[in-house]
Design a protein around this motif. Sequence first.
Motif, PDB file in Angstrom:
ATOM      1  N   ASN A 170      14.196 -15.788  -0.915  1.00  0.00           N
ATOM      2  CA  ASN A 170      12.755 -15.651  -0.675  1.00  0.00           C
ATOM      3  C   ASN A 170      12.441 -14.801   0.549  1.00  0.00           C
ATOM      4  N   TYR A 171      13.294 -14.852   1.560  1.00  0.00           N
ATOM      5  CA  TYR A 171      13.038 -14.089   2.787  1.00  0.00           C
ATOM      6  C   TYR A 171      12.956 -12.590   2.529  1.00  0.00           C
ATOM      7  N   LYS A 172      13.583 -12.102   1.480  1.00  0.00           N
ATOM      8  CA  LYS A 172      13.577 -10.668   1.178  1.00  0.00           C
ATOM      9  C   LYS A 172      12.203 -10.165   0.748  1.00  0.00           C
ATOM     10  N   LEU A 173      11.357 -11.071   0.268  1.00  0.00           N
ATOM     11  CA  LEU A 173      10.036 -10.656  -0.212  1.00  0.00           C
ATOM     12  C   LEU A 173       9.184 -10.060   0.898  1.00  0.00           C
ATOM     13  N   GLY A 174       9.347 -10.514   2.115  1.00  0.00           N
ATOM     14  CA  GLY A 174       8.552 -10.017   3.236  1.00  0.00           C
ATOM     15  C   GLY A 174       9.214  -8.898   4.000  1.00  0.00           C
ATOM     16  N   THR A 175      10.282  -8.339   3.443  1.00  0.00           N
ATOM     17  CA  THR A 175      11.009  -7.269   4.130  1.00  0.00           C
ATOM     18  C   THR A 175      11.105  -6.048   3.223  1.00  0.00           C
ATOM     19  N   ASP A 176      11.763  -5.024   3.716  1.00  0.00           N
ATOM     20  CA  ASP A 176      11.993  -3.813   2.920  1.00  0.00           C
ATOM     21  C   ASP A 176      13.287  -3.895   2.116  1.00  0.00           C
ATOM     22  N   GLN A 177      13.961  -5.038   2.152  1.00  0.00           N
ATOM     23  CA  GLN A 177      15.222  -5.190   1.427  1.00  0.00           C
ATOM     24  C   GLN A 177      14.975  -5.240  -0.079  1.00  0.00           C
ATOM     25  N   GLU A 178      15.796  -4.537  -0.794  1.00  0.00           N
ATOM     26  CA  GLU A 178      15.705  -4.492  -2.257  1.00  0.00           C
ATOM     27  C   GLU A 178      16.278  -5.781  -2.849  1.00  0.00           C
ATOM     28  N   LEU A 179      15.572  -6.362  -3.808  1.00  0.00           N
ATOM     29  CA  LEU A 179      16.091  -7.528  -4.512  1.00  0.00           C
ATOM     30  C   LEU A 179      17.142  -7.070  -5.510  1.00  0.00           C
TER      31      LEU A 179
END
Length: 86
Positions: A15-24
Amino acid sequence: MRLVLPVLYLKESSNYKLGTDQELEMSDYVETHVIFYNIEVIEPLKNKPDRCCVTASGHIFDVNLSMKEVDKKIMHQRKSLLYGGN
């Protein structure tokens, strides 16, 4: 209609990736097969032609099939119902 589709759910640990520029990535998801009895809308996922969004009962599901594949399953089922085949 009764249609089983592979739905992707985001892992809680990702879930933390949703608020970042990291690709899922696919490893961020859990795939579960879901039975749909009514589908309202099928939409392609932007930049992911092998997946689509299915709207059913006001909820949006991330399906691990292309829009074309889901439509093909629906049309095959309708044809089977009309003509009594498999």
